[in-house]
Design a protein around this motif. Sequence first.
Motif, PDB file in Angstrom:
ATOM      1  N   GLN A  32      -3.285   9.411 -17.430  1.00 19.07           N
ATOM      2  CA  GLN A  32      -3.905  10.171 -16.346  1.00 19.07           C
ATOM      3  C   GLN A  32      -5.249   9.575 -15.951  1.00 19.07           C
ATOM      4  OE1 GLN A  32      -2.606  11.394 -19.085  1.00 19.07           O
ATOM      5  NE2 GLN A  32      -1.205  13.098 -18.605  1.00 19.07           N
ATOM      6  N   ALA A  33      -6.027   9.165 -16.960  1.00 20.71           N
ATOM      7  CA  ALA A  33      -7.333   8.579 -16.668  1.00 20.71           C
ATOM      8  C   ALA A  33      -7.178   7.235 -15.963  1.00 20.71           C
ATOM      9  CB  ALA A  33      -8.129   8.416 -17.960  1.00 20.71           C
ATOM     10  N   LEU A  34      -6.217   6.455 -16.397  1.00 20.31           N
ATOM     11  CA  LEU A  34      -5.989   5.157 -15.767  1.00 20.31           C
ATOM     12  C   LEU A  34      -5.531   5.313 -14.321  1.00 20.31           C
ATOM     13  CD1 LEU A  34      -4.238   3.252 -18.707  1.00 20.31           C
ATOM     14  CD2 LEU A  34      -6.616   3.062 -17.959  1.00 20.31           C
ATOM     15  N   ARG A  35      -4.680   6.305 -14.081  1.00 19.51           N
ATOM     16  CA  ARG A  35      -4.240   6.547 -12.701  1.00 19.51           C
ATOM     17  C   ARG A  35      -5.399   7.034 -11.836  1.00 19.51           C
ATOM     18  NH1 ARG A  35       0.917   5.803 -11.874  1.00 19.51           N
ATOM     19  NH2 ARG A  35       2.432   5.939 -13.577  1.00 19.51           N
ATOM     20  N   ALA A  36      -6.289   7.828 -12.415  1.00 19.20           N
ATOM     21  CA  ALA A  36      -7.463   8.281 -11.674  1.00 19.20           C
ATOM     22  C   ALA A  36      -8.342   7.098 -11.291  1.00 19.20           C
ATOM     23  CB  ALA A  36      -8.250   9.288 -12.507  1.00 19.20           C
ATOM     24  N   LEU A  37      -8.525   6.161 -12.223  1.00 19.19           N
ATOM     25  CA  LEU A  37      -9.326   4.968 -11.940  1.00 19.19           C
ATOM     26  C   LEU A  37      -8.669   4.116 -10.864  1.00 19.19           C
ATOM     27  CD1 LEU A  37     -11.632   2.974 -12.576  1.00 19.19           C
ATOM     28  CD2 LEU A  37     -10.141   1.986 -14.334  1.00 19.19           C
ATOM     29  N   GLU A  38      -7.366   3.904 -10.970  1.00 15.80           N
ATOM     30  CA  GLU A  38      -6.666   3.063 -10.003  1.00 15.80           C
ATOM     31  C   GLU A  38      -6.726   3.666  -8.604  1.00 15.80           C
ATOM     32  OE1 GLU A  38      -3.666   1.430  -7.486  1.00 15.80           O
ATOM     33  OE2 GLU A  38      -3.597   3.479  -8.258  1.00 15.80           O
ATOM     34  N   ALA A  39      -6.554   4.982  -8.507  1.00 16.02           N
ATOM     35  CA  ALA A  39      -6.619   5.655  -7.206  1.00 16.02           C
ATOM     36  C   ALA A  39      -8.034   5.595  -6.641  1.00 16.02           C
ATOM     37  CB  ALA A  39      -6.163   7.107  -7.344  1.00 16.02           C
ATOM     38  N   PHE A  40      -9.033   5.795  -7.498  1.00 16.46           N
ATOM     39  CA  PHE A  40     -10.426   5.725  -7.037  1.00 16.46           C
ATOM     40  C   PHE A  40     -10.757   4.312  -6.569  1.00 16.46           C
ATOM     41  CE2 PHE A  40     -14.912   4.800  -7.931  1.00 16.46           C
ATOM     42  CZ  PHE A  40     -15.516   5.721  -7.105  1.00 16.46           C
ATOM     43  N   ALA A  41     -10.268   3.302  -7.271  1.00 17.61           N
ATOM     44  CA  ALA A  41     -10.537   1.913  -6.887  1.00 17.61           C
ATOM     45  C   ALA A  41      -9.935   1.597  -5.519  1.00 17.61           C
ATOM     46  CB  ALA A  41      -9.974   0.961  -7.944  1.00 17.61           C
ATOM     47  N   ARG A  42      -8.760   2.123  -5.228  1.00 18.70           N
ATOM     48  CA  ARG A  42      -8.113   1.864  -3.931  1.00 18.70           C
ATOM     49  C   ARG A  42      -8.803   2.581  -2.796  1.00 18.70           C
ATOM     50  NH1 ARG A  42      -3.655   4.113  -3.401  1.00 18.70           N
ATOM     51  NH2 ARG A  42      -3.148   4.870  -5.489  1.00 18.70           N
ATOM     52  N   HIS A  43      -9.121   3.862  -3.017  1.00 23.01           N
ATOM     53  CA  HIS A  43      -9.655   4.688  -1.933  1.00 23.01           C
ATOM     54  C   HIS A  43     -11.172   4.597  -1.805  1.00 23.01           C
ATOM     55  CE1 HIS A  43      -5.827   6.521  -0.994  1.00 23.01           C
ATOM     56  NE2 HIS A  43      -5.642   6.849  -2.261  1.00 23.01           N
ATOM     57  N   ASP A 103      -2.175 -10.188   6.984  1.00 19.02           N
ATOM     58  CA  ASP A 103      -2.704  -9.482   5.813  1.00 19.02           C
ATOM     59  C   ASP A 103      -1.626  -9.317   4.743  1.00 19.02           C
ATOM     60  OD1 ASP A 103      -4.179  -7.969   4.051  1.00 19.02           O
ATOM     61  OD2 ASP A 103      -3.963  -6.110   5.179  1.00 19.02           O
ATOM     62  N   VAL A 104      -1.919  -9.788   3.518  1.00 18.30           N
ATOM     63  CA  VAL A 104      -0.988  -9.616   2.400  1.00 18.30           C
ATOM     64  C   VAL A 104      -1.708  -9.070   1.171  1.00 18.30           C
ATOM     65  CG1 VAL A 104       0.598 -11.425   3.183  1.00 18.30           C
ATOM     66  CG2 VAL A 104      -1.294 -12.030   1.654  1.00 18.30           C
ATOM     67  N   ASP A 105      -2.854  -8.429   1.388  1.00 19.52           N
ATOM     68  CA  ASP A 105      -3.652  -7.942   0.268  1.00 19.52           C
ATOM     69  C   ASP A 105      -4.041  -6.475   0.391  1.00 19.52           C
ATOM     70  OD1 ASP A 105      -3.976 -10.322  -1.414  1.00 19.52           O
ATOM     71  OD2 ASP A 105      -5.043 -11.158   0.307  1.00 19.52           O
ATOM     72  N   ALA A 106      -3.465  -5.743   1.313  1.00 18.26           N
ATOM     73  CA  ALA A 106      -3.843  -4.341   1.493  1.00 18.26           C
ATOM     74  C   ALA A 106      -3.516  -3.540   0.236  1.00 18.26           C
ATOM     75  CB  ALA A 106      -3.115  -3.749   2.697  1.00 18.26           C
ATOM     76  N   PRO A 107      -4.450  -2.709  -0.244  1.00 19.58           N
ATOM     77  CA  PRO A 107      -4.185  -1.900  -1.442  1.00 19.58           C
ATOM     78  C   PRO A 107      -3.092  -0.880  -1.197  1.00 19.58           C
ATOM     79  CG  PRO A 107      -6.243  -1.217  -0.388  1.00 19.58           C
ATOM     80  CD  PRO A 107      -5.802  -2.464   0.305  1.00 19.58           C
ATOM     81  N   GLY A 108      -2.320  -0.606  -2.238  1.00 19.95           N
ATOM     82  CA  GLY A 108      -1.280   0.401  -2.140  1.00 19.95           C
ATOM     83  C   GLY A 108      -0.006  -0.072  -1.483  1.00 19.95           C
ATOM     84  N   VAL A 109       0.075  -1.358  -1.126  1.00 18.15           N
ATOM     85  CA  VAL A 109       1.263  -1.910  -0.471  1.00 18.15           C
ATOM     86  C   VAL A 109       2.016  -2.785  -1.467  1.00 18.15           C
ATOM     87  CG1 VAL A 109       2.119  -3.397   1.384  1.00 18.15           C
ATOM     88  CG2 VAL A 109       0.214  -1.832   1.814  1.00 18.15           C
ATOM     89  N   ASP A 110       3.328  -2.615  -1.534  1.00 13.86           N
ATOM     90  CA  ASP A 110       4.155  -3.344  -2.491  1.00 13.86           C
ATOM     91  C   ASP A 110       4.694  -4.661  -1.944  1.00 13.86           C
ATOM     92  OD1 ASP A 110       4.146  -1.225  -4.553  1.00 13.86           O
ATOM     93  OD2 ASP A 110       5.223  -0.095  -3.027  1.00 13.86           O
ATOM     94  N   ALA A 111       4.947  -4.708  -0.648  1.00 17.93           N
ATOM     95  CA  ALA A 111       5.508  -5.914  -0.039  1.00 17.93           C
ATOM     96  C   ALA A 111       5.068  -5.980   1.415  1.00 17.93           C
ATOM     97  CB  ALA A 111       7.031  -5.919  -0.136  1.00 17.93           C
ATOM     98  N   PHE A 112       5.029  -7.195   1.945  1.00 17.51           N
ATOM     99  CA  PHE A 112       4.530  -7.421   3.299  1.00 17.51           C
ATOM    100  C   PHE A 112       5.529  -8.237   4.106  1.00 17.51           C
ATOM    101  CE2 PHE A 112       1.034  -6.946   0.418  1.00 17.51           C
ATOM    102  CZ  PHE A 112       0.070  -6.214   1.099  1.00 17.51           C
ATOM    103  N   ILE A 113       5.816  -7.788   5.320  1.00 13.55           N
ATOM    104  CA  ILE A 113       6.476  -8.630   6.311  1.00 13.55           C
ATOM    105  C   ILE A 113       5.336  -9.162   7.163  1.00 13.55           C
ATOM    106  CG2 ILE A 113       8.107  -8.743   8.223  1.00 13.55           C
ATOM    107  CD1 ILE A 113       9.526  -6.312   6.959  1.00 13.55           C
ATOM    108  N   ALA A 114       4.899 -10.373   6.851  1.00 13.17           N
ATOM    109  CA  ALA A 114       3.689 -10.927   7.445  1.00 13.17           C
ATOM    110  C   ALA A 114       4.029 -12.056   8.409  1.00 13.17           C
ATOM    111  CB  ALA A 114       2.748 -11.429   6.353  1.00 13.17           C
ATOM    112  N   TYR A 115       3.131 -12.273   9.358  1.00  8.05           N
ATOM    113  CA  TYR A 115       3.280 -13.333  10.338  1.00  8.05           C
ATOM    114  C   TYR A 115       2.130 -14.306  10.144  1.00  8.05           C
ATOM    115  CZ  TYR A 115       3.680 -15.628  14.916  1.00  8.05           C
ATOM    116  OH  TYR A 115       3.819 -16.553  15.916  1.00  8.05           O
ATOM    117  N   GLY A 116       2.435 -15.539   9.731  1.00  2.00           N
ATOM    118  CA  GLY A 116       1.371 -16.490   9.461  1.00  2.00           C
ATOM    119  C   GLY A 116       1.928 -17.858   9.145  1.00  2.00           C
ATOM    120  N   ASP A 117       1.097 -18.658   8.462  1.00  2.00           N
ATOM    121  CA  ASP A 117       1.502 -20.029   8.157  1.00  2.00           C
ATOM    122  C   ASP A 117       2.167 -20.175   6.795  1.00  2.00           C
ATOM    123  OD1 ASP A 117      -0.624 -19.701   6.435  1.00  2.00           O
ATOM    124  OD2 ASP A 117      -1.935 -21.161   7.423  1.00  2.00           O
ATOM    125  N   GLY A 118       2.312 -19.071   6.065  1.00  2.00           N
ATOM    126  CA  GLY A 118       2.979 -19.101   4.770  1.00  2.00           C
ATOM    127  C   GLY A 118       2.097 -19.521   3.618  1.00  2.00           C
TER     128      GLY A 118
END
Length: 300
Positions: free
Chosen positions: A7-18, A134-149
Amino acid sequence: MRLPSTQALRALEAFARHGTVWQAAAELNITRSAVSHQLRFLEQDLGFVLLQRAGKGVTLTPQGKRYAADVRKALTVLTDAAVQYGDRGVLQGAITVSSTPGFASFWLCTHVAEFKQLYPDVTLRVVTPQRLEDVDAPGVDAFIAYGDGDWPRHSVQLLSAVDFMPVCSPALLNQIGGLSEPVDVFRTVLLHLDGLGDWLNWFAAAGIVGPSVEHGVIFSDMNLVLAAAIAGQGIAIGDNFVCRHMLDTGRLVRPFDLAIRSSRSYYFVTERARAGNPAIQAFADWLKARLVQTTVLLHP
């Protein structure tokens, strides 16, 4: 040192994202004071400082940020294991996929129900980024991105190259009496996404040297560009993914056969540590297979 509570670890992870206690509390469905208590207890268990004062609020210390990043990876492994070894014998879990707005609106949203039919116990959330690469947004598991790879810290799979071509509504084409030559596009309004690059590249391929393209209208979102094109407000540069369905249904037409290959492509991107997640892999496999089935290359 004893193992910190989940629970404490999840609280830290959520606080770090938001970045705020109240947003972390809302996500975890607990009170703000409960989040604050969890973070203080975690500091005591760890023996180093996680939080520091910042004006009227608090932020993570540099050490706290590094620890939170490791916690996120560890929680991801635990979540993925739960998906993989679920006791019901079916694929389960929840994934968040970030997709470029045009791809999401005009391709993914027209096929996504099929994925849910195949994997009804996987909760799928689709979001759009502010930057197409963008391929680094927090809370996102996978990205359909448009770029140079070029995302060296990630697992990158090519989905498809992209071809650009002018598109407009059939009503506009009739209204202006057709377009015989590429230079005729200057008889109507040019519609742009963000800047002038796509049109300038097409003009170069068409051998056009002439009027300035800066008299057109510039939009920040491909949805807006195509909404204006469908409404007969001008001619746009579209790609073979975003415009496929509108061309097939006759809402848009191609006045010229000439298409140009973009220097950027669509990619499926994940963190390396998440590449083996069963739910993410199932979505990637479905996505690639569906793209092949829909024959995304356009023909005159």
